[in-house]
Design a protein around this motif. Structure first.
Motif, PDB file in Angstrom:
ATOM      1  N   VAL A  25     -34.815  -9.563 -69.633  1.00  0.00           N
ATOM      2  CA  VAL A  25     -33.430 -10.024 -69.501  1.00  0.00           C
ATOM      3  C   VAL A  25     -33.355 -11.536 -69.672  1.00  0.00           C
ATOM      4  CG1 VAL A  25     -31.482 -10.256 -67.908  1.00  0.00           C
ATOM      5  CG2 VAL A  25     -32.715  -8.083 -68.074  1.00  0.00           C
ATOM      6  N   SER A  26     -34.333 -12.263 -69.127  1.00  0.00           N
ATOM      7  CA  SER A  26     -34.319 -13.727 -69.221  1.00  0.00           C
ATOM      8  C   SER A  26     -34.458 -14.221 -70.657  1.00  0.00           C
ATOM      9  CB  SER A  26     -35.437 -14.320 -68.358  1.00  0.00           C
ATOM     10  OG  SER A  26     -36.706 -14.035 -68.904  1.00  0.00           O
ATOM     11  N   HIS A  27     -34.997 -13.366 -71.531  1.00  0.00           N
ATOM     12  CA  HIS A  27     -35.152 -13.726 -72.938  1.00  0.00           C
ATOM     13  C   HIS A  27     -33.972 -13.249 -73.786  1.00  0.00           C
ATOM     14  CE1 HIS A  27     -39.820 -14.144 -72.578  1.00  0.00           C
ATOM     15  NE2 HIS A  27     -39.164 -15.137 -72.017  1.00  0.00           N
ATOM     16  N   GLY A  28     -32.904 -12.830 -73.103  1.00  0.00           N
ATOM     17  CA  GLY A  28     -31.702 -12.434 -73.829  1.00  0.00           C
ATOM     18  C   GLY A  28     -31.525 -10.942 -74.009  1.00  0.00           C
ATOM     19  N   GLY A  29     -32.481 -10.146 -73.548  1.00  0.00           N
ATOM     20  CA  GLY A  29     -32.348  -8.698 -73.628  1.00  0.00           C
ATOM     21  C   GLY A  29     -32.663  -8.104 -74.983  1.00  0.00           C
ATOM     22  N   GLY A  30     -33.135  -8.897 -75.920  1.00  0.00           N
ATOM     23  CA  GLY A  30     -33.513  -8.364 -77.230  1.00  0.00           C
ATOM     24  C   GLY A  30     -34.877  -7.699 -77.173  1.00  0.00           C
ATOM     25  N   LEU A  31     -35.083  -6.671 -77.985  1.00  0.00           N
ATOM     26  CA  LEU A  31     -36.352  -5.965 -77.987  1.00  0.00           C
ATOM     27  C   LEU A  31     -37.404  -6.769 -78.735  1.00  0.00           C
ATOM     28  CD1 LEU A  31     -35.295  -2.254 -78.681  1.00  0.00           C
ATOM     29  CD2 LEU A  31     -35.883  -3.327 -76.488  1.00  0.00           C
ATOM     30  N   GLY A  32     -38.502  -7.037 -78.055  1.00  0.00           N
ATOM     31  CA  GLY A  32     -39.613  -7.702 -78.718  1.00  0.00           C
ATOM     32  C   GLY A  32     -40.441  -6.694 -79.487  1.00  0.00           C
ATOM     33  N   GLY A  33     -41.393  -7.191 -80.256  1.00  0.00           N
ATOM     34  CA  GLY A  33     -42.302  -6.299 -80.951  1.00  0.00           C
ATOM     35  C   GLY A  33     -41.738  -5.723 -82.233  1.00  0.00           C
ATOM     36  N   ARG A  34     -42.492  -4.749 -82.787  1.00  0.00           N
ATOM     37  CA  ARG A  34     -42.129  -4.160 -84.061  1.00  0.00           C
ATOM     38  C   ARG A  34     -42.258  -2.642 -83.987  1.00  0.00           C
ATOM     39  NH1 ARG A  34     -45.547  -6.199 -88.741  1.00  0.00           N
ATOM     40  NH2 ARG A  34     -47.167  -5.158 -87.525  1.00  0.00           N
ATOM     41  N   ILE A  35     -41.619  -1.959 -84.924  1.00  0.00           N
ATOM     42  CA  ILE A  35     -41.708  -0.499 -84.983  1.00  0.00           C
ATOM     43  C   ILE A  35     -43.152  -0.054 -85.191  1.00  0.00           C
ATOM     44  CG2 ILE A  35     -41.041   1.562 -86.296  1.00  0.00           C
ATOM     45  CD1 ILE A  35     -38.788   0.450 -84.651  1.00  0.00           C
ATOM     46  N   ALA A  36     -43.879  -0.803 -86.029  1.00  0.00           N
ATOM     47  CA  ALA A  36     -45.265  -0.435 -86.358  1.00  0.00           C
ATOM     48  C   ALA A  36     -46.282  -1.005 -85.374  1.00  0.00           C
ATOM     49  CB  ALA A  36     -45.597  -0.903 -87.769  1.00  0.00           C
ATOM     50  N   GLY A  37     -45.836  -1.761 -84.383  1.00  0.00           N
ATOM     51  CA  GLY A  37     -46.759  -2.318 -83.420  1.00  0.00           C
ATOM     52  C   GLY A  37     -47.251  -3.702 -83.794  1.00  0.00           C
ATOM     53  N   ALA A  38     -48.093  -4.267 -82.939  1.00  0.00           N
ATOM     54  CA  ALA A  38     -48.583  -5.630 -83.126  1.00  0.00           C
ATOM     55  C   ALA A  38     -49.463  -5.746 -84.362  1.00  0.00           C
ATOM     56  CB  ALA A  38     -49.360  -6.070 -81.890  1.00  0.00           C
ATOM     57  N   ALA A  39     -49.347  -6.886 -85.023  1.00  0.00           N
ATOM     58  CA  ALA A  39     -50.201  -7.159 -86.178  1.00  0.00           C
ATOM     59  C   ALA A  39     -51.589  -7.574 -85.681  1.00  0.00           C
ATOM     60  CB  ALA A  39     -49.588  -8.259 -87.030  1.00  0.00           C
ATOM     61  N   ALA A  40     -52.573  -7.500 -86.551  1.00  0.00           N
ATOM     62  CA  ALA A  40     -53.944  -7.882 -86.203  1.00  0.00           C
ATOM     63  C   ALA A  40     -54.527  -8.713 -87.334  1.00  0.00           C
ATOM     64  CB  ALA A  40     -54.790  -6.643 -85.950  1.00  0.00           C
ATOM     65  N   ALA A  41     -55.674  -9.341 -87.066  1.00  0.00           N
ATOM     66  CA  ALA A  41     -56.295 -10.228 -88.044  1.00  0.00           C
ATOM     67  C   ALA A  41     -56.717  -9.486 -89.304  1.00  0.00           C
ATOM     68  CB  ALA A  41     -57.507 -10.917 -87.413  1.00  0.00           C
ATOM     69  N   SER A  42     -57.024  -8.192 -89.157  1.00  0.00           N
ATOM     70  CA  SER A  42     -57.427  -7.380 -90.303  1.00  0.00           C
ATOM     71  C   SER A  42     -57.017  -5.940 -90.062  1.00  0.00           C
ATOM     72  CB  SER A  42     -58.947  -7.467 -90.523  1.00  0.00           C
ATOM     73  OG  SER A  42     -59.629  -6.875 -89.437  1.00  0.00           O
ATOM     74  N   SER A  43     -57.037  -5.147 -91.120  1.00  0.00           N
ATOM     75  CA  SER A  43     -56.690  -3.734 -90.980  1.00  0.00           C
ATOM     76  C   SER A  43     -57.705  -3.002 -90.103  1.00  0.00           C
ATOM     77  CB  SER A  43     -56.611  -3.072 -92.357  1.00  0.00           C
ATOM     78  OG  SER A  43     -57.839  -3.217 -93.059  1.00  0.00           O
ATOM     79  N   THR A  44     -58.963  -3.438 -90.171  1.00  0.00           N
ATOM     80  CA  THR A  44     -59.990  -2.820 -89.326  1.00  0.00           C
ATOM     81  C   THR A  44     -59.729  -3.102 -87.851  1.00  0.00           C
ATOM     82  OG1 THR A  44     -61.628  -3.072 -91.085  1.00  0.00           O
ATOM     83  CG2 THR A  44     -62.458  -2.694 -88.851  1.00  0.00           C
ATOM     84  N   LYS A  45     -59.388  -4.366 -87.529  1.00  0.00           N
ATOM     85  CA  LYS A  45     -59.085  -4.723 -86.149  1.00  0.00           C
ATOM     86  C   LYS A  45     -57.850  -3.972 -85.658  1.00  0.00           C
ATOM     87  CE  LYS A  45     -59.449  -7.063 -82.317  1.00  0.00           C
ATOM     88  NZ  LYS A  45     -60.524  -6.756 -81.354  1.00  0.00           N
ATOM     89  N   LYS A  46     -56.863  -3.798 -86.528  1.00  0.00           N
ATOM     90  CA  LYS A  46     -55.673  -3.039 -86.174  1.00  0.00           C
ATOM     91  C   LYS A  46     -56.039  -1.603 -85.828  1.00  0.00           C
ATOM     92  CE  LYS A  46     -51.307  -1.770 -85.906  1.00  0.00           C
ATOM     93  NZ  LYS A  46     -50.439  -2.159 -84.768  1.00  0.00           N
ATOM     94  N   LEU A  47     -56.908  -1.005 -86.616  1.00  0.00           N
ATOM     95  CA  LEU A  47     -57.353   0.371 -86.359  1.00  0.00           C
ATOM     96  C   LEU A  47     -58.052   0.478 -85.018  1.00  0.00           C
ATOM     97  CD1 LEU A  47     -57.838   3.306 -87.236  1.00  0.00           C
ATOM     98  CD2 LEU A  47     -59.922   2.507 -88.419  1.00  0.00           C
ATOM     99  N   TRP A  48     -58.981  -0.485 -84.717  1.00  0.00           N
ATOM    100  CA  TRP A  48     -59.686  -0.451 -83.438  1.00  0.00           C
ATOM    101  C   TRP A  48     -58.689  -0.597 -82.279  1.00  0.00           C
ATOM    102  CZ3 TRP A  48     -63.159   1.915 -85.376  1.00  0.00           C
ATOM    103  CH2 TRP A  48     -64.164   1.447 -86.203  1.00  0.00           C
TER     104      TRP A  48
END
Length: 469
Positions: free
Chosen positions: A205-228
């Motif tokens: 609420v203190s950040h304005g009530g907007g949804l953080g994040g993404r539909i696909a989830g957090a990004a990672a340094a590489s596709s392999t790290k994202k998979l792990w």
């Protein structure tokens, strides 16, 4: 004649056990045990797990694991008695149930899976409790010296203090003697869950009530790290729901009538239902508040809320883990002690015991055996040493989830259900086996991801014993 003598000995042993093991549990005490066992370390990692999976896959994963856990719990509750779920002979432990329905090879597999996971969960709870104690100590330092002060805190002494408490509590004979501890722990779990949820909502609420994040989830340094990270998130969610390894032991505390399986199914529905509501709320609120930066342990998030309220949440968490630790430890103690008693039946050290008065005990006193004191202390201390060596919160939870989810929560309950109901190959048989195979593939993938993360963490940390500092 020899066979009759063995049967008579078994009857005497069973009679002695029934006399010592007074079953007075109800649906509410069983629900308290379940909530105590289920809500623990896992809830703290849910915001991070949802962050890795995203707004669609995250909540769906939480609901999916909840449904699978509840369904297989109902199957496992029916296996408490054999061959009939209401009128058959009691099975005192998970392994006894497997022994009643499946082959000796599967009994061995069950024993390895159950007791490694029980012990691993004790390791995970020791790590989590220590992290919370370190956080409280650092918070106190900031309060006294200012927010800019250097407030390093070593977890070694605090971890040892947690272990000393567990050594003392471990001297209670069994779960039926510490129902009060489970009730207190269950209340504490709701307390810190509500605080964590409230603080996350406040941050959102203190950040304005907007949804953080993404539909696909957090990004990672590489596709392999994202998979792990995705696999680790699934492992954390699987671990968050695990309690199958203690279900039979909890059910063995229930009075009858009504039939124990009927009571246990209600308790599982209440316990898992309440837990799922909390999990989705905490996971989604934490992700909404912190987005892709959601921490592995939500109570360690920077700027989460007033330090005093975060401290209260951490204290509630510690009290909860004190009780939850015992829910997982008592079956290990009982198994090791039965083995020792059968291995050296005539040993004076094993057969000696003394009565000790304990406050808050329904019976007023407990029987303390020296060999139990030694064995239980050694188990607790061994757990502490391992926790010091690999204090990697998310990776350990993921590995435990991978190791326990398929065999204990899915495979054995389904296999026993097929054997009990004599289900032959057909549509139901294939559906049950299909569910088991899907869960197996998830567990294998999560296990690979967790081991990879632990290996990477060990490369970074040259001295694991100081990682918590």
């Amino acid at each position: 004649m020899a066979k009759s003598a063995v049967a008579a000995d078994d009857d005497v042993e069973r009679g002695d056990y029934e006399q010592e093991h007074e079953r007075t549990g109800t649906v509410w005490t069983a629900t308290a045990h379940i909530v105590t066992a289920v809500i623990g370390s896992g809830v703290l990692a849910l915001a991070w797990s949802v962050a890795q999976l995203g707004w669609v896959a995250g909540p769906l994963a939480l609901l999916g694991f909840a449904c699978v856990t509840y369904y297989t719990s109902t199957l496992l509750a029916n296996a408490y008695r054999a061959p009939h779920p209401v009128t058959g002979d009691r099975n005192r432990t998970y392994m006894d149930a497997v022994r009643s329905y499946l082959s000796p090879r599967e009994v061995f597999m069950c024993g390895v899976a159950q007791y490694v996971n029980l012990w691993g969960t004790m390791v995970g709870y020791t790590i989590t409790a220590t992290i919370s104690m370190v956080a409280i100590r650092q918070s106190d330092c900031f309060h006294r010296n200012g927010a800019g002060a250097r407030c390093d805190a070593s977890g070694t002494v605090l971890m040892l203090a947690f272990s000393v408490v567990q050594v003392v509590l471990s001297q209670f004979p069994g779960l039926e003697h510490i129902t009060w501890l489970s009730v207190v722990a269950a209340v504490m779990s709701f307390a810190y869950s509500f605080i964590g949820l409230g603080l996350s909502v406040g941050q959102w609420v203190s950040h304005g009530g907007g949804l953080g994040g993404r539909i696909a989830g957090a990004a990672a340094a590489s596709s392999t790290k994202k998979l792990w990270n995705v696999l680790l998130a699934l492992g954390n969610i699987a671990f968050a729901y695990t309690f199958a390894e203690v279900l039979i032991e909890i059910q063995d505390t229930l009075r009858s009538p009504p039939p124990e399986n009927k009571t246990m199914k209600k308790a599982a529905m209440y316990g898992i239902g309440a837990t799922t509501i909390f999990y989705i709320s905490v996971g989604c609120a934490g992700y909404a508040a912190f987005g892709s930066n959601a921490p592995g342990n939500i109570l360690t998030a920077a700027g989460l809320g007033p330090l005093w309220l975060v401290d209260i949440a951490n204290m509630c968490l510690i009290l909860h883990l004190i009780g939850a630790y015992q829910v997982y430890a008592q079956p290990i103690f009982a198994s090791v002690e039965r083995w020792a008693a059968s291995r050296w039946p005539e040993a004076k050290f094993i057969n000696s015991a003394y009565k000790v008065s304990i406050p808050l005990m329904q019976r007023g006193a407990v029987t303390v055996a020296p060999y139990k004191l030694v064995l239980r202390t050694v188990i607790v201390l061994t757990t502490t040493v391992v926790a010091m060596m690999i204090p990697f919160f998310n990776a350990v939870l993921g590995l435990l989830g991978a190791f326990s989810f398929w065999p204990l929560t899915v495979y054995f309950p389904i296999s026993m259900h097929i054997a009990q109901c004599k289900i032959t190959k057909g549509s139901k048989w294939y559906l049950l086996q299909g569910l088991s195979m899907v869960c197996l593939m998830i567990s294998v993938a999560v296990g690979i991801g967790s081991v990879t993360d632990i290996a990477d963490s060990l490369k970074v940390s040259s001295n694991p014993f100081k990682t918590l500092s």
